[in-house]
Design a protein around this motif. Structure first.
Motif, PDB file in Angstrom:
ATOM      1  N   THR A 292     -43.493 -79.929  16.085  1.00 22.87           N
ATOM      2  CA  THR A 292     -42.757 -78.706  16.407  1.00 22.87           C
ATOM      3  C   THR A 292     -41.471 -79.025  17.174  1.00 22.87           C
ATOM      4  O   THR A 292     -41.353 -80.065  17.808  1.00 22.87           O
ATOM      5  N   VAL A 293     -40.533 -78.095  17.087  1.00 28.43           N
ATOM      6  CA  VAL A 293     -39.298 -78.196  17.865  1.00 28.43           C
ATOM      7  C   VAL A 293     -39.444 -77.220  19.027  1.00 28.43           C
ATOM      8  O   VAL A 293     -39.763 -76.064  18.809  1.00 28.43           O
ATOM      9  N   PRO A 294     -39.266 -77.689  20.278  1.00 32.45           N
ATOM     10  CA  PRO A 294     -39.491 -76.792  21.408  1.00 32.45           C
ATOM     11  C   PRO A 294     -38.564 -75.571  21.391  1.00 32.45           C
ATOM     12  O   PRO A 294     -37.384 -75.697  21.075  1.00 32.45           O
ATOM     13  N   TRP A 295     -39.098 -74.423  21.719  1.00 31.99           N
ATOM     14  CA  TRP A 295     -38.396 -73.130  21.800  1.00 31.99           C
ATOM     15  C   TRP A 295     -37.828 -72.652  20.460  1.00 31.99           C
ATOM     16  O   TRP A 295     -37.038 -71.722  20.424  1.00 31.99           O
ATOM     17  N   LEU A 296     -38.193 -73.331  19.347  1.00 32.96           N
ATOM     18  CA  LEU A 296     -37.613 -72.958  18.060  1.00 32.96           C
ATOM     19  C   LEU A 296     -38.730 -73.013  17.027  1.00 32.96           C
ATOM     20  O   LEU A 296     -39.008 -74.066  16.465  1.00 32.96           O
ATOM     21  N   THR A 297     -39.409 -71.910  16.799  1.00 32.87           N
ATOM     22  CA  THR A 297     -40.556 -71.942  15.895  1.00 32.87           C
ATOM     23  C   THR A 297     -40.085 -71.980  14.447  1.00 32.87           C
ATOM     24  O   THR A 297     -38.912 -71.738  14.149  1.00 32.87           O
ATOM     25  N   GLN A 298     -41.035 -72.291  13.552  1.00 30.24           N
ATOM     26  CA  GLN A 298     -40.708 -72.422  12.138  1.00 30.24           C
ATOM     27  C   GLN A 298     -40.160 -71.097  11.587  1.00 30.24           C
ATOM     28  O   GLN A 298     -39.197 -71.092  10.821  1.00 30.24           O
ATOM     29  N   GLU A 299     -40.768 -69.966  12.008  1.00 27.80           N
ATOM     30  CA  GLU A 299     -40.281 -68.661  11.509  1.00 27.80           C
ATOM     31  C   GLU A 299     -38.840 -68.418  11.943  1.00 27.80           C
ATOM     32  O   GLU A 299     -38.039 -67.896  11.175  1.00 27.80           O
ATOM     33  N   THR A 300     -38.524 -68.816  13.193  1.00 30.71           N
ATOM     34  CA  THR A 300     -37.162 -68.601  13.682  1.00 30.71           C
ATOM     35  C   THR A 300     -36.158 -69.381  12.842  1.00 30.71           C
ATOM     36  O   THR A 300     -35.130 -68.840  12.417  1.00 30.71           O
ATOM     37  N   ILE A 301     -36.494 -70.669  12.581  1.00 26.97           N
ATOM     38  CA  ILE A 301     -35.562 -71.496  11.802  1.00 26.97           C
ATOM     39  C   ILE A 301     -35.385 -70.897  10.411  1.00 26.97           C
ATOM     40  O   ILE A 301     -34.247 -70.707   9.932  1.00 26.97           O
TER      41      ILE A 301
END
Lengths: 380, 166
Positions: A292-301
């Motif tokens: 995962t990327v911190p503070w940036l969820t898959q849905e957000t991207i």
């Protein structure tokens, strides 16, 4: 389906483990050199090109391949030859359940970037880890050498002891995420939580002006103690300094692999480095949010990029970003293990055992109790 | 033949062969102990094929891992060069063991003829959830009693070991 699994297995074997392990030998040499104010490995060259000493792993392989393979007199030939393979196998297959990317949907195809995702993922790692003792014990016994035997006995006692605490130290993680499947654990970590949210949930004091203060929902933030305990125990399982009792260069020469030469010694050496990658992957998955990327969820991207360039492009970008994020965290954990190895002084043998049974075991049981209490208060 | 069936026959044969190697290896006790590891791991693979995943994991962790201790017993307590059992006692053991083994084999052959058709495996069978729920609701008394028994055994072992050292 079998072809997909085969591709993933080959990917792990050649990219994640196969390419990493030789590079780690270089990292170890260079990092220790930097830490000790030396220049480090820089002599091996091909036609004068050294690339910062990156030719050294190649030279190592050449040297090990061309060395004579000696089986000492009086040794048990079959077990002596089998031992390095038995030692390397668990390190190679443990990686199968560690996810190196998320779950992606392309049209009507869903791809989960993990070689195998059994219901009992973490138990699989522990089960495989419990077989890792045999390589060292078999090597120590079959060499017909007293130093080797002492090394093998030390290895067995140390690894059996630390296996117990390794299992107990991550029970808190199962309790928080409620699953043993490693891909599900990472999916649960692809979120954020309010740092002061517990005040509202447990004590009923809402503080809306601090709601923006959020941390990634990673294992390390939920279970900081478990992270330290787990990292200590897995490093002890890997038998590297400061826990290198089974090798103990200053007291029992080289311990269980004393009588090995050539590629059989190389196999012990490589399995240690492969285990470093496995440990880094496992700690990343359990505590650092995996891919995962911190503070940036898959849905957000996918939501942001997908609106501008289409969902397919955004998902493809996600695959690359997540794999990069995973590899970055794995490299960070490898660096941490190397730094600890070159920083801490060695333990004495009785201190290793005391640390396991008198410090880590009570602390991990206390961690389980406190986690259970907090979960009861928060989730009711 | 399907892949699970091939795996089953391979690991079943491996389990039987390595189990035979355990009992027939009287000269080299260490090799016998290592063969026992192979038996235990092959049994674990068969459990996986039977969807009993938790049992498989525990099989490897508890039995597969614990044979290291047996291995150490062999290394530290037995004299490896010579046969420690006197020949007279061995003959007596063979006299008792062979008929008993044949009896068990006959029973197994008799029982395997009339086995009923196995019911379909329910959803989630053999997982840690089902086992945990069963263990801590219906069988909680038995689980606690077993854990007390193990604690007592551990304390006893510690006292015995400490008396020798002090």
């Amino acid at each position: 389906m079998p072809i997909e699994v085969l591709i993933k297995a080959l990917f792990i074997f050649f990219v994640v483990v196969g390419a990493f392990a030789p590079v780690i030998t270089w990292i170890e040499r260079k990092q220790s050199a930097v830490m000790q104010d030396r220049i480090g490995a820089n002599r091996a060259d091909v036609a004068g090109i050294t690339i910062l000493g990156l030719m050294h792993p190649l030279a190592d392989v050449l040297k090990l391949m061309t060395k004579e393979d000696v089986v000492p007199r009086g040794a048990n030939r079959v077990i002596h030859i089998l031992a390095p393979m038995v030692g390397a196998l668990p390190a190679l297959i443990a990686y199968a359940v560690i996810p190196f990317g998320g779950v992606y949907t392309f049209g009507d195809r869903t791809i989960s970037l993990i070689a195998a995702n059994p219901d009992w993922g973490l138990l699989y790692v522990f089960a495989i880890g419990s077989l890792a003792t045999y390589g060292a014990v078999m090597a120590g016994w079959a060499s017909n050498n007293n130093w080797s035997l002492i090394g093998g006995l030390r290895a067995s006692a140390q690894m059996i002891s630390y296996e117990v605490t390794m299992g107990l130290s991550v029970v808190g993680i199962f309790m928080v995420f409620g699953t043993l499947q490693l891909q599900d654990m990472v999916l649960a970590q692809d979120a954020t939580f309010r740092v002061f949210g517990f005040l509202e949930v447990i004590f009923g004091i809402p503080i809306p002006w601090l709601d923006w203060l959020r941390l990634p929902a990673w294992g390390i933030f939920y279970q900081p103690l478990a992270f330290i305990l787990f990292l200590t125990t897995v490093m002890a399982e890997n038998k590297r300094p400061p826990f290198d009792m089974p090798e103990g260069e200053s007291e029992i020469v080289a311990g269980y692999f004393l009588e090995y030469s050539g590629m059989r010694f190389g196999l012990f050496y490589m399995s240690e480095f492969i285990e470093i990658v496995v440990i880094a992957g496992l700690t990343t998955t359990l505590f650092l949010g995996g891919w995962t990327v911190p503070w940036l969820t898959q849905e957000t991207i996918i939501g942001w990029i997908g609106a501008a360039f289409g969902v397919g492009f955004a998902t493809g970008l996600c695959v690359l970003v997540h794999f990069g994020s995973f590899m970055l965290k794995v490299l960070l954990m490898i660096w941490l293990q190397m730094a600890l190895r070159w920083t801490l002084p060695r333990f004495r043998y009785d201190q290793v055992m005391d640390l396991c049974w008198k410090a880590i075991l009570p602390l991990s049981i206390a961690n389980i109790f406190v986690t259970g209490l907090v979960l009861l208060l928060v989730r009711g | 033949m399907e892949i699970p069936a091939i795996l089953f026959y391979f690991f079943a044969a491996l389990a039987v062969i390595s189990a035979l190697a355990v009992v027939l290896n009287v000269r080299n006790t260490v090799a016998a102990a290592l063969n026992l590891v192979v038996t235990m791991v092959s049994l674990a693979v068969i459990y996986v094929l039977m969807e009993a995943h938790l049992v498989a994991a525990i099989q490897i962790m508890v039995y597969g891992g614990a044979i290291v201790v047996l291995f150490l017993f062999v290394v530290m307590l037995l004299n490896l060069r010579t046969d420690t059992f006197p020949p007279g006692r061995q003959r007596l053991m063979k006299l008792v063991a062979v008929p008993l083994g044949l009896l068990v084999l006959a029973q197994l052959l008799r029982a395997s003829g009339g086995l009923p058709e196995a019911p379909p495996v329910p959803q989630g069978f053999g997982g840690y959830r089902q086992l945990g729920i069963a263990l801590f609701t219906d069988y909680v008394l038995l689980a606690e009693m077993a854990s007390l028994l193990l604690t007592a055994a551990m304390v006893g072992a510690l006292i015995l070991a400490k008396r020798k050292i002090d």
